[in-house]
Design a protein around this motif. Structure first.
Motif, PDB file in Angstrom:
ATOM      1  N   VAL A 120       0.834  -1.193   0.000  1.00 27.39           N
ATOM      2  CA  VAL A 120       0.000   0.000   0.000  1.00 27.39           C
ATOM      3  C   VAL A 120       0.873   1.249   0.000  1.00 27.39           C
ATOM      4  CG1 VAL A 120      -1.767   1.271   1.259  1.00 27.39           C
ATOM      5  CG2 VAL A 120      -1.771  -1.239   1.286  1.00 27.39           C
ATOM      6  N   GLY A 178      -0.052   4.919   0.567  1.00 30.03           N
ATOM      7  CA  GLY A 178      -1.019   5.953   0.905  1.00 30.03           C
ATOM      8  C   GLY A 178      -2.398   5.413   1.204  1.00 30.03           C
ATOM      9  N   SER A 179      -3.106   4.873   0.204  1.00 22.08           N
ATOM     10  CA  SER A 179      -4.454   4.361   0.402  1.00 22.08           C
ATOM     11  C   SER A 179      -4.668   3.093  -0.418  1.00 22.08           C
ATOM     12  CB  SER A 179      -5.499   5.418   0.021  1.00 22.08           C
ATOM     13  OG  SER A 179      -5.395   5.734  -1.359  1.00 22.08           O
ATOM     14  N   ALA A 180      -5.712   2.357  -0.063  1.00 22.40           N
ATOM     15  CA  ALA A 180      -6.027   1.111  -0.763  1.00 22.40           C
ATOM     16  C   ALA A 180      -7.515   0.835  -0.622  1.00 22.40           C
ATOM     17  CB  ALA A 180      -5.215  -0.051  -0.197  1.00 22.40           C
ATOM     18  N   THR A 181      -8.005  -0.079  -1.428  1.00 20.69           N
ATOM     19  CA  THR A 181      -9.421  -0.449  -1.387  1.00 20.69           C
ATOM     20  C   THR A 181      -9.612  -1.672  -0.501  1.00 20.69           C
ATOM     21  OG1 THR A 181      -9.828   0.427  -3.611  1.00 20.69           O
ATOM     22  CG2 THR A 181     -11.404  -1.178  -2.752  1.00 20.69           C
ATOM     23  N   LEU A 209     -11.506  -0.201  11.101  1.00 28.30           N
ATOM     24  CA  LEU A 209     -11.696   0.200   9.706  1.00 28.30           C
ATOM     25  C   LEU A 209     -13.150   0.135   9.274  1.00 28.30           C
ATOM     26  CD1 LEU A 209      -8.645  -1.629   8.089  1.00 28.30           C
ATOM     27  CD2 LEU A 209      -8.770   0.719   8.938  1.00 28.30           C
ATOM     28  N   SER A 218     -14.633   0.096   0.306  1.00 26.63           N
ATOM     29  CA  SER A 218     -14.327   1.497   0.553  1.00 26.63           C
ATOM     30  C   SER A 218     -12.834   1.747   0.418  1.00 26.63           C
ATOM     31  CB  SER A 218     -14.792   1.899   1.959  1.00 26.63           C
ATOM     32  OG  SER A 218     -14.124   1.116   2.937  1.00 26.63           O
ATOM     33  N   SER A 219     -12.495   2.994   0.216  1.00 18.74           N
ATOM     34  CA  SER A 219     -11.102   3.399   0.154  1.00 18.74           C
ATOM     35  C   SER A 219     -10.621   3.734   1.563  1.00 18.74           C
ATOM     36  CB  SER A 219     -10.938   4.623  -0.749  1.00 18.74           C
ATOM     37  OG  SER A 219      -9.597   5.051  -0.776  1.00 18.74           O
ATOM     38  N   VAL A 220      -9.488   3.174   1.945  1.00 23.14           N
ATOM     39  CA  VAL A 220      -8.947   3.359   3.288  1.00 23.14           C
ATOM     40  C   VAL A 220      -7.602   4.062   3.183  1.00 23.14           C
ATOM     41  CG1 VAL A 220      -8.168   2.219   5.385  1.00 23.14           C
ATOM     42  CG2 VAL A 220     -10.117   1.307   4.127  1.00 23.14           C
ATOM     43  N   SER A 221      -7.435   5.132   3.957  1.00 23.17           N
ATOM     44  CA  SER A 221      -6.178   5.863   3.961  1.00 23.17           C
ATOM     45  C   SER A 221      -5.274   5.336   5.066  1.00 23.17           C
ATOM     46  CB  SER A 221      -6.427   7.350   4.174  1.00 23.17           C
ATOM     47  OG  SER A 221      -5.197   8.045   4.334  1.00 23.17           O
ATOM     48  N   PHE A 222      -4.016   5.114   4.733  1.00 16.65           N
ATOM     49  CA  PHE A 222      -3.019   4.684   5.702  1.00 16.65           C
ATOM     50  C   PHE A 222      -1.969   5.775   5.927  1.00 16.65           C
ATOM     51  CE2 PHE A 222      -4.853   0.853   3.924  1.00 16.65           C
ATOM     52  CZ  PHE A 222      -5.060   0.048   5.039  1.00 16.65           C
ATOM     53  N   ASP A 223      -2.287   6.989   5.496  1.00 18.39           N
ATOM     54  CA  ASP A 223      -1.363   8.107   5.696  1.00 18.39           C
ATOM     55  C   ASP A 223      -1.117   8.316   7.187  1.00 18.39           C
ATOM     56  OD1 ASP A 223      -1.159   8.588   3.008  1.00 18.39           O
ATOM     57  OD2 ASP A 223      -2.762  10.096   2.969  1.00 18.39           O
TER      58      ASP A 223
END
Length: 475
Positions: A401, A403-406, A432, A444-449
């Motif tokens: 990943v 930044g972000s992932a589905t 999540l 959904s799109s999940v941000s890991f920033d």
């Protein structure tokens, strides 16, 4: 070699005693001079060498007549009869144990709680409840601990768990809390990406109610207090507290440590680290006060058999000992290798049978009496159970990943569903998703920033089941 009986197995079949024997894959050869008492042998067959074979559960009598067998989609281990009369085995597809009644109908599944279920041991108690082995795998940086250690090693320790009759967890003992990487035997590799430094393979409830644990990769038998978890003694390995009498080399990479009715301990000694290489069964008279283990009986087959892994030994009520040779690569030049030997109290063979080369059985058991089935039963459809157990889906993409992932998930199980993110040490980072509907699905799109780079785990829990996927976060 004289062959008394040759039987055949066919993939995808179920057989109950009295039905016709199908043609198919060559199976078991019972060797001459069979003097075993009446009873049943239980074992499962599979391979670990990539050979194209079909795994089986097998129950046969001492004449070599099949009472029952079932072909499987994945390897099975620890196929045996529990004190309550139920059959159990670890199913490699489900990653848990299946329970089958006397009519060969699957009635339950059993798994560890919070950890992956280990395939080596399940003990069910006569009055309900059970004890099971599990695996705790953690991502660890071993580069500063072990010379040449991996920076993101998957390190596995074993867990002993006990449940009551209602499947409530009442005891949990984690090897990470009591053993160290430096306890591992000298031949265990600690520098790879996966480190299995304990590899427990049997649990036994001792006569005083405490636990005897056998750990192959420690070369150790450990006695554990059943309430406090305290280690009471350690036999074998680098932390050995015992003096071995009449057996100075002791055992190595052992399996199946069992307390006998006479108070002694019976062990299948694989013998990996004791050249010349051969396997045997040993019986020790153990003084837990003086810390001595005196060799009082052993069986070493002639010619020798060397089993690099697996194997077991059980003392029968009549004094015979049934030995499963596990991962036996020894052959007399034929296409078969000895899978099991039964001997009397002075070491005379009363029965022996073989399997084709490269097909093995983790354990072999001999039970008194005949099958209790009416002969009209059938095995429940394992595929139906599989679909019920695996109707949880969880995926993350792209992975690694940036930044972000589905995140995409689905569960057809009733009850609450939650999806949480954990770091490499098992600490919860954030939730999540969650839902309480009968059918739970989402995308959904999940941000890991803002999270440090490294390995994480996403765990979904729904209706009493769980599924975990890894997430590698890059910067």
């Amino acid at each position: 070699m004289n062959k008394l009986l040759v039987l055949f197995l066919l993939a995808g079949t179920i057989l109950i005693y009295g039905q016709a024997e199908p043609n198919g894959f060559p199976g078991i050869e019972i060797l001459p001079n069979n003097h075993a008492p009446d009873g049943r042998y239980l074992f499962s067959t599979y391979t670990v060498l990539g050979v194209d074979v079909v795994p089986f559960l097998i129950e046969m009598n001492t004449k070599g007549e099949y009472l029952f067998y079932k072909s499987l989609d994945a390897p099975a281990t620890d196929f045996k009869i529990q004190p309550n009369g139920h059959y159990t085995w670890f199913d490699g597809t489900l990653g848990k144990y299946l329970v089958m009644n006397k009519d060969y109908k699957i009635i339950d599944t059993i798994a560890a709680e919070g950890y992956a279920t280990n395939n080596h041991e399940l003990i069910m108690f006569p009055k309900g409840g059970y004890m099971i082995l599990a695996d705790d795998t953690r991502i660890m940086d071993l580069s500063e601990i072990i010379p040449g250690g991996h920076t993101e090693a998957e390190v596995t320790a074993n867990v002993v768990q006990e449940f009551d009759a209602d499947k409530n967890l009442v005891f949990s003992w984690n090897g990470f809390d009591y053993f160290t990487l430096f306890d591992a035997a000298s031949d265990i590799v600690l520098t790879g990406g996966r480190v299995d430094f304990i590899h427990s393979n049997s649990i036994e409830v001792d006569t005083d109610g405490n636990i005897i644990l056998s750990s192959r990769n420690l070369d150790e038998i450990t006695k554990i207090h059943r309430k406090t978890g305290k280690i009471l003694w350690r036999m074998g390995g680098k932390n050995n507290q015992f003096t071995f009498l009449k057996d100075p080399k002791g055992f190595s990479h052992q399996h199946d440590a069992r307390r006998l009715a006479n108070g002694n301990i019976l062990i299948f000694d694989n013998g990996n680290n004791k050249p010349p290489l051969y396997s045997r069964v040993v019986e020790y008279k153990v003084d837990e006060i003086k810390k001595t283990a005196e060799l009082v009986w052993q069986y070493r087959r002639t010619p020798d058999i060397y089993s690099a892994a697996m194997g077991n030994a059980r003392r029968m009520p009549d004094g015979n000992t049934i030995i499963g040779w596990g991962f036996n690569l020894t052959s007399d030049g034929s296409a078969q290798a000895v899978a099991a030997t039964e001997v009397d109290s002075i070491g005379n063979r009363v029965l022996e049978f073989t399997l084709p080369l490269y097909i093995y059985s983790y354990r072999v058991f001999h039970y008194d009496g005949k099958s209790s089935s009416s002969g009209r039963g059938a095995v429940s459809d394992i595929k139906n159970i599989l679909s019920a157990e695996t109707d949880i889906k969880l995926s993350l993409y792209p992975n690694p990943v940036f930044g972000s992932a589905t995140l995409e998930y689905y569960s057809g199980r009733p009850g609450d569903t939650s999806i949480k993110l954990y770091d490499a040490l098992g600490r919860e980072v954030r939730e999540l998703a969650n839902s309480s509907s009968a059918i739970n699905a989402g995308k959904s799109s999940v941000s890991f920033d803002g999270l440090p780079a490294g390995m994480y785990f996403i765990r979904m829990q729904s209706g009493g089941e769980s599924k975990t996927v890894k997430a590698l976060i890059m910067k």
